[in-house]
Motif scaffolding. Structure first.
Motif, mmCIF file in Angstrom:
data_model
loop_
_atom_site.group_PDB
_atom_site.id
_atom_site.type_symbol
_atom_site.label_atom_id
_atom_site.label_comp_id
_atom_site.label_asym_id
_atom_site.label_seq_id
_atom_site.Cartn_x
_atom_site.Cartn_y
_atom_site.Cartn_z
ATOM 1 N N LEU A 119 1.478 4.195 -3.020
ATOM 2 C CA LEU A 119 1.288 5.604 -2.702
ATOM 3 C C LEU A 119 2.565 6.389 -2.982
ATOM 4 O O LEU A 119 2.534 7.459 -3.616
ATOM 5 C CB LEU A 119 0.876 5.751 -1.230
ATOM 6 C CG LEU A 119 0.862 7.164 -0.628
ATOM 7 C CD1 LEU A 119 -0.109 8.063 -1.379
ATOM 8 C CD2 LEU A 119 0.497 7.102 0.863
ATOM 9 N N PRO B 25 -4.521 3.044 -1.628
ATOM 10 C CA PRO B 25 -4.292 4.430 -1.193
ATOM 11 C C PRO B 25 -3.624 5.273 -2.277
ATOM 12 O O PRO B 25 -2.719 4.819 -2.970
ATOM 13 C CB PRO B 25 -3.362 4.270 0.014
ATOM 14 C CG PRO B 25 -3.511 2.861 0.457
ATOM 15 C CD PRO B 25 -3.838 2.070 -0.762
ATOM 16 N N ARG B 26 -4.096 6.530 -2.370
ATOM 17 C CA ARG B 26 -3.453 7.502 -3.251
ATOM 18 C C ARG B 26 -3.092 8.786 -2.507
ATOM 19 O O ARG B 26 -2.241 9.542 -2.957
ATOM 20 C CB ARG B 26 -4.365 7.827 -4.437
ATOM 21 C CG ARG B 26 -4.607 6.657 -5.384
ATOM 22 C CD ARG B 26 -5.456 7.082 -6.579
ATOM 23 N NE ARG B 26 -6.789 7.492 -6.154
ATOM 24 C CZ ARG B 26 -7.638 8.188 -6.906
ATOM 25 N NH1 ARG B 26 -7.279 8.566 -8.116
ATOM 26 N NH2 ARG B 26 -8.835 8.508 -6.450
ATOM 27 N N GLU C 264 0.830 -1.207 0.000
ATOM 28 C CA GLU C 264 0.000 0.000 0.000
ATOM 29 C C GLU C 264 0.864 1.257 0.000
ATOM 30 O O GLU C 264 0.612 2.204 -0.762
ATOM 31 C CB GLU C 264 -0.923 -0.005 1.219
ATOM 32 C CG GLU C 264 -2.039 -1.034 1.146
ATOM 33 C CD GLU C 264 -2.832 -1.133 2.435
ATOM 34 O OE1 GLU C 264 -4.053 -1.381 2.355
ATOM 35 O OE2 GLU C 264 -2.260 -0.963 3.529
#
Length: 355
Positions: free
Chosen positions: A270, A298-299, A266
């Motif tokens: 990101l 997630p960004r 994750e």
């Protein structure tokens, strides 16, 4: 005589499919890894014990060891237990922490290691690197690549979907890592291994363009093979360069400053998206952003529970996690104020144009 080709170390067997675990005994015998099943089976909490029970009838001489936590201490402790008798190989079954402990202990004992992944959270499945925590700090240790790699889609499907989806972020981050490697060649004359780069790039491109999701066996197979290819890319060139750049510096910084924030994959995804924004590659940024959004990854810092100020701190700290590495972070050498402004612009772009 000129050298006409090079020899590349790869696993003797790579098997990604449903029911793969049931064939472990024949795979060990056919590969002359272990004909009698004299292996040390290393399991972690969760599905590892289930799989150990499944394979034990065909590996009656096996000893089963349970490990908990991906620490250097756990790996050293396992290494001591492996001295109890002579083993043909070490079979690591579980997620990334269990696999890394098994890889490290097997390498220190000079034993071949078989990787059976129950999770697709990161590219440690087949990589020559073990990420282990020592004194609260995660470090990367060189190890031998597994002699065989199995991914049984039945067990992957039974695991937490969030863990498996995280692997998408790790594979996609190859795009940013490769751009950083190319930057290091342009600025510092660092050599780039074309074969390693090709393996890492193919893995990422296959995921970026695949329309499926985690409910689709074809997509999950591409993800598993992408993680394996990323690990092999590292083995080919003897460095994590093809799959680790500023993206992973940010990930390691978050781990150090704000432990337990999110998973490896994750944070890598990101970090890769933010580094791509810093690089100014808007078409690639849009493509990567769309992929992460499609898979619910997630960004934004807030997606992993970080404030913008905390993320800025992590970006500032990131180059210290890999002092020998040259990436877009070292190249730009942004001040905290400049980083905050770039992050604000990045957030505006995501919220206003690329959702």
């Amino acid at each position: 005589m000129p050298l006409l080709a090079r020899t590349v170390m790869t696993p003797l067997a790579i098997d990604v499919r449903r029911g793969a675990v049931a064939d472990l005994g024949p795979i060990l015998a056919d590969g002359r890894i272990s004909s009698g099943g004299d292996v040390a089976v290393v399991v972690g909490p969760g599905q590892g014990e289930r799989i150990a029970e499944l394979i034990q009838p065909s590996l009656r001489s096996a000893d089963v060891f349970t490990v908990s936590g991906g620490t250097l201490e756990a790996a050293d402790d396992l290494g001591g237990k492996l001295r109890a008798r002579s083993y043909d190989a070490v079979v690591g079954i579980g997620g990334g922490k269990t696999i890394d402990v098994a890889k490290y202990a097997a390498t220190r004992r000079g034993l071949p290691m078989v990787s059976i992944a129950t999770s697709l959270a990161n590219d440690g499945i087949a990589s020559p690197v073990a990420s282990l925590v020592s004194d609260g700090i995660k470090g990367s240790y060189g190890v031998h690549i597994p002699i065989a790699v199995l991914v049984d889609l039945d067990f992957v499907e039974s695991g937490p979907e969030r863990h498996n989806r995280a692997g998408i972020g790790d594979v996609v981050s190859n795009i940013s890592a490769l751009a950083d490697w190319e930057l290091a060649r342009e600025v510092r004359g660092e050599p780039v291994d074309g074969l390693a780069a090709s393996l890492a790039r193919m893995a990422a491109e296959a995921l970026l363009s695949h329309p499926g999701d985690m409910a689709d066996d074809a997509f999950v197979t591409v993800l598993a093979e992408g993680l394996i290819a990323s690990g092999l890319a590292m083995a080919v060139c003897g460095t994590s360069r093809p799959s680790s750049g500023g993206c992973h510096e940010i990930m390691h910084a978050v781990d150090a400053l704000f432990p337990e924030t999110a998973s490896h994959g994750e944070l890598a995804g990101l970090g890769a998206l933010f580094c791509t924004w810093l690089r100014g590659d808007r078409p690639r940024f849009a493509q990567m952003s769309a992929c992460l959004a499609r898979h619910n990854l997630p960004r934004l810092p807030s997606d992993v529970g970080l404030t913008d100020d905390q993320f800025v701190r992590a970006v500032q700290f990131a180059p210290r996690t890999r002092p020998d590495r040259y990436t877009i972070l070292e190249h730009l050498d942004l001040s905290p104020e400049q980083t905050a402004q770039r992050l604000a612009d990045y957030g505006d772009a995501l919220r206003n144009h690329l959702n």
